[in-house]
Each structure stands twice: as structure tokens, then as C-alpha cells.
Design a protein around this motif. Structure first.
Motif, mmCIF file in Angstrom:
data_model
loop_
_atom_site.group_PDB
_atom_site.id
_atom_site.type_symbol
_atom_site.label_atom_id
_atom_site.label_comp_id
_atom_site.label_asym_id
_atom_site.label_seq_id
_atom_site.Cartn_x
_atom_site.Cartn_y
_atom_site.Cartn_z
ATOM 1 N N ILE A 143 -9.133 1.351 5.880
ATOM 2 C CA ILE A 143 -8.953 2.798 6.030
ATOM 3 C C ILE A 143 -7.974 3.355 5.002
ATOM 4 O O ILE A 143 -7.899 4.563 4.815
ATOM 5 N N ASP A 144 -7.212 2.466 4.338
ATOM 6 C CA ASP A 144 -6.222 2.916 3.363
ATOM 7 C C ASP A 144 -6.829 3.093 1.983
ATOM 8 O O ASP A 144 -7.763 2.405 1.597
ATOM 9 N N ASP A 145 -6.220 3.989 1.244
ATOM 10 C CA ASP A 145 -6.527 4.173 -0.159
ATOM 11 C C ASP A 145 -6.130 2.904 -0.908
ATOM 12 O O ASP A 145 -5.265 2.141 -0.457
ATOM 13 N N ARG A 146 -6.710 2.666 -2.055
ATOM 14 C CA ARG A 146 -6.394 1.472 -2.855
ATOM 15 C C ARG A 146 -5.028 1.583 -3.547
ATOM 16 O O ARG A 146 -4.531 0.594 -4.072
ATOM 17 N N ARG A 147 -4.398 2.732 -3.540
ATOM 18 C CA ARG A 147 -3.142 2.940 -4.263
ATOM 19 C C ARG A 147 -2.038 2.062 -3.682
ATOM 20 O O ARG A 147 -1.791 2.048 -2.479
ATOM 21 N N VAL B 257 0.851 -1.179 0.000
ATOM 22 C CA VAL B 257 0.000 0.000 0.000
ATOM 23 C C VAL B 257 0.900 1.247 0.000
ATOM 24 O O VAL B 257 1.870 1.330 0.752
ATOM 25 N N ALA B 258 0.610 2.179 -0.894
ATOM 26 C CA ALA B 258 1.470 3.352 -1.077
ATOM 27 C C ALA B 258 1.587 4.198 0.185
ATOM 28 O O ALA B 258 2.598 4.876 0.386
ATOM 29 N N ALA B 259 0.595 4.130 1.057
ATOM 30 C CA ALA B 259 0.599 4.911 2.294
ATOM 31 C C ALA B 259 1.582 4.377 3.335
ATOM 32 O O ALA B 259 1.738 4.980 4.396
#
Length: 189
Positions: free
Chosen positions: A166-170, A137-139
Motif C-alpha cells: 500500500i506504500d509508495d516506493r519512495r 519507506v518515506a511514509a
């Protein structure tokens, strides 16, 4: 540099895994239940050899420090299908996941060292493997930077289902190819 020992996780390790999964720095990214029942449900099949994924305990000087998971991409067609639009995984590719269990062990280079040592073991354990491909996950820059420091190269970015909702899909996708060894023909003999 740390000298790593790796062994397969067995049911006697489940209490340790539950403790690690409950740690905030692990729970944030793994988003995993840590009750005894949940750990048995999610790690028991691998410990008993009932599924193709392998769970490994990583230790330094006899002290357990981390967990690694390893699998062939081809053993999980549903993940391969999700990944293909983002990055077409090559044949004979392996993936790993990893964590450092205790907060006091984070931020000292142990993750990078553990990953590098485990990938070196992977080349021996799985001689037919071509590369290791890992979506992160990019985050979570600590995770993908540890891969980069261990020799991985970013090869793609795209949307994948995150472990934690809670994370973006990126995601960033990183890859490390099996080293080419010089044989007599390559050396000009």
C-alpha cells in the motif's frame, strides 16, 4: 536512558514475535504474516543459523521490548542490486531493521535508544563493519526520525520496493559511520 540487553532470537520467542507482528502499529509497516507457520518459516532459518541474517530480541530490565534484524548488505545481493541505483552501499556495510512490539512502548524514545545501543553493539560484534545503511519507506517518519535521533544521517532518497504494497516506493536512506577512535598517532603521540 534505558539499559539494553540483546540476545539472539530462538524458537521459544516465536509466540512473542507472532503477537508483536499482529499489533496494528507493527503490521502496518512490516506487513508480515503472524501465524505460527509463517513465523517459523520466516524466523526459523535465522534462529537455527541457516541464513546470514541475525534476529535479536531487545529487552529492558528483563522485559522484551523490541526486535532487531542485522545483516551484511553483501550477504543479500538481490537487495544490494536494488539499492545500488538509489545509493551505492559502501563495502563492509551492515543494515538493520527494527520494531517496538507493544503499543504502550511506542512514542517514549525506546526505539531511538534501542537502535543506538544496538549499533554500538554492532561495532563490537562486527569489527570489520564500516557503516550501517538503512532504507526506510518515506511514509514512515517515526522510523526514519528514530534513526536520525540515534545519529544517522540521510544520504539519499529514491524508489525501492516497499514492505507493504500500500506504500509508495519512495524511500529515505540513512547512514551511520563507524566512529573513529583516536589512537596514539591520532592524538599526536
Amino acid at each position: 536512558m534505558a539499559i539494553w540487553d540483546f540476545r539472539r532470537v530462538d524458537t521459544g520467542d516465536f509466540g512473542l514475535l507472532a503477537r508483536w507482528l499482529s499489533r496494528p502499529h507493527v503490521a502496518r509497516w512490516w506487513n508480515h504474516e503472524w501465524t505460527a507457520e509463517a513465523v517459523e518459516r520466516d524466523f526459523g532459518p535465522s534462529a537455527r543459523g541457516e541464513e546470514p541474517n541475525q534476529d535479536w530480541l531487545a529487552s529492558v530490565a528483563g522485559r522484551p521490548v523490541g526486535l532487531l534484524q542485522r545483516c551484511w548488505w553483501s550477504d543479500y545481493p538481490e537487495y544490494l542490486a536494488e539499492m545500488t541505483p538509489v545509493y551505492p552501499v559502501p563495502p563492509r556495510a551492515v543494515s538493520i531493521d527494527y520494531l517496538i512490539g507493544e503499543p504502550g512502548d511506542v512514542g517514549h524514545g525506546l526505539g531511538t535508544s534501542m537502535i543506538a545501543a544496538f549499533v554500538a553493539r554492532t561495532w563490537t560484534d562486527l569489527p570489520g563493519s564500516s557503516c550501517v545503511v538503512v532504507p526506510v519507506v518515506a511514509a514512515n517518519p517515526a522510523s526514519w526520525r528514530a534513526l536520525e535521533k540515534a545519529g544517522f544521517t540521510p544520504v539519499a532518497e529514491g524508489d525501492l520496493e516497499p514492505d507493504n504494497p500500500i506504500d509508495d516506493r519512495r524511500h529515505r536512506v540513512l547512514r551511520l559511520d563507524r566512529p573513529v577512535t583516536a589512537g596514539p598517532a591520532a592524538a599526536g603521540a
